[in-house]
Design an enzyme around this catalytic site. Structure first.
Site, short mmCIF file in Angstrom:
data_model
loop_
_atom_site.label_atom_id
_atom_site.label_comp_id
_atom_site.label_asym_id
_atom_site.label_seq_id
_atom_site.Cartn_x
_atom_site.Cartn_y
_atom_site.Cartn_z
N LYS A 165 0.20 4.25 -0.21
CA LYS A 165 -0.41 5.47 0.38
C LYS A 165 -0.16 6.65 -0.58
CE LYS A 165 0.01 3.26 4.80
NZ LYS A 165 0.11 3.36 6.25
N GLY B 176 2.98 2.44 10.70
CA GLY B 176 3.95 3.51 10.50
C GLY B 176 4.69 3.91 11.76
N HIS C 163 -9.35 1.50 5.21
CA HIS C 163 -8.04 1.66 5.85
C HIS C 163 -8.18 2.63 7.03
CE1 HIS C 163 -3.87 2.72 6.53
NE2 HIS C 163 -3.57 1.60 5.90
N SER D 1 3.88 -2.03 10.23
CA SER D 1 5.34 -2.10 10.41
C SER D 1 5.94 -3.44 9.99
CB SER D 1 5.72 -1.76 11.86
OG SER D 1 5.31 -0.43 12.16
N GLU E 11 -6.48 5.00 7.94
CA GLU E 11 -6.28 6.42 7.62
C GLU E 11 -7.52 7.02 6.97
OE1 GLU E 11 -2.58 5.71 5.56
OE2 GLU E 11 -1.72 5.10 7.48
N GLU F 174 -5.03 -4.66 10.70
CA GLU F 174 -3.99 -3.65 10.88
C GLU F 174 -4.24 -2.88 12.16
OE1 GLU F 174 -2.13 -2.58 6.83
OE2 GLU F 174 -3.83 -1.26 7.11
N ASN G 289 0.88 -1.18 0.00
CA ASN G 289 0.00 0.00 0.00
C ASN G 289 0.91 1.22 0.00
OD1 ASN G 289 -1.74 2.09 0.49
ND2 ASN G 289 -2.30 1.44 2.57
O1 LIG Z 1 -1.06 0.87 6.80
C1 LIG Z 1 -0.34 -0.03 6.43
C2 LIG Z 1 -0.63 -0.78 5.20
O2 LIG Z 1 -1.92 -0.51 4.75
C3 LIG Z 1 0.89 -0.39 7.17
O3 LIG Z 1 1.78 0.65 7.08
P1 LIG Z 1 3.30 0.44 7.60
O4 LIG Z 1 3.79 -0.82 6.98
O5 LIG Z 1 4.02 1.66 7.12
O6 LIG Z 1 3.22 0.36 9.09
#
Ligand SMILES: O=C(CO)COP(=O)(O)O
Length: 258
Positions: A13, A179, A101, A219, A103, A173, A11
């Site tokens: 982002k 992150g 997601h 992560s 976010e 997640e 992903n």
């Molecule tokens: O949100 C994520 C994947 O959709 C995970 O992000 P990270 O791998 O940067 O922690």
């Protein structure tokens, strides 16, 4: 380890423009062009503005890399400024679309009702949803992470018939692990992924639950992926930051080599 084909999805982002996307996917294709990687399904979820470029590359060179979007409108067309519809994503031959997601839930106030409407939009248009669920840190500290995550699964799958739900991918997640560098322990991730599979068996059937792929996200890196993938109910990973580095993403895809 499960017998389901693992799905390793990057992903991106809001990272990598369309030129960077082309270079990145070419690098992945080159690094993964051997028979060994047939055992793992690889997908990228670039920003909308990259999708046409990625499609052209994947189509033109008959790459095995799948791709999809990071979001979808609940509506198929109309006066929804700034949104991207299911028919548009289907026209670009997307396989997957991430829905719900954290976010999107956090910054765009997406509720379980909206997530459910988007899942319906994905199926209406022949796209496979990657449904994202997971708890915030305070919820885990209160010991309510399983019930919280299962409530998100229930809300997302409302009125979704088994013929559709059997193809869904669910990504667990935990928000506090995204992150942040804080990885959810493999046993903790397995606890929730196992509970999600149990809920699918209750909502549908054991057969359906056994077929659905459940990913872990938060992560994930080459250094921790093997331990996570060793768990029986974890069938892949949804990778954010580490997916932006093609070499690191390839190492994650090749977790079995470790
Ligand atoms: O949100 C994520 C994947 O959709 C995970 O992000 P990270 O791998 O940067 O922690």
């Amino acid at each position: 380890m499960s017998t389901r084909t693992p799905l390793m999805a990057g992903n991106w982002k809001m990272n990598l423009n369309h030129l960077e996307a082309i270079a990145h996917v070419q690098k992945l294709a080159f690094a993964l062009a051997d028979k060994d990687y047939d055992a793992v399904e690889v997908a990228v979820l670039p920003p909308f503005t990259d999708l046409r470029s990625v499609q052209t590359l994947v189509d033109g060179d008959k790459l095995k890399i799948k791709y999809g979007a990071q979001d979808i409108s609940a509506h198929d067309s109309g006066a929804y400024t700034g949104e991207i519809s299911g028919p548009m994503l289907a026209k670009l031959k997307c396989t997957y679309v991430a829905i719900g997601h954290s976010e999107r839930r956090q910054y765009h106030h997406e509720t379980d009702e909206i997530v459910n409407a988007k899942i319906k939009a994905a199926y209406r248009n022949g796209l496979t949803p990657i449904l994202c669920v997971g708890e915030e840190e305070s919820v885990r500290e209160a010991g309510r992470h399983v019930e919280h995550t299962l409530a998100q699964v229930d809300g997302a799958l409302k009125e979704i018939p088994a013929e559709q739900a059997e193809s869904i991918v669910i990504a667990y997640e935990p928000v506090w692990a995204i992150g942040t560098g804080k990885v959810c322990g493999a046993d903790d991730a397995q606890e929730v992924c196992g509970a999600i599979r149990g809920r699918l068996a209750e909502l549908y059937s054991q057969e359906l639950a056994d077929a659905v792929r459940i990913q872990y996200g938060g992560s994930v890196k080459s250094g921790n992926v093997a331990e996570i993938m060793a768990k029986p109910d974890i069938d892949g990973a949804l990778i954010g930051g580490a997916a932006l580095d093609a070499d690191e993403f390839v190492k994650i895809v090749r977790f079995r080599d470790q």
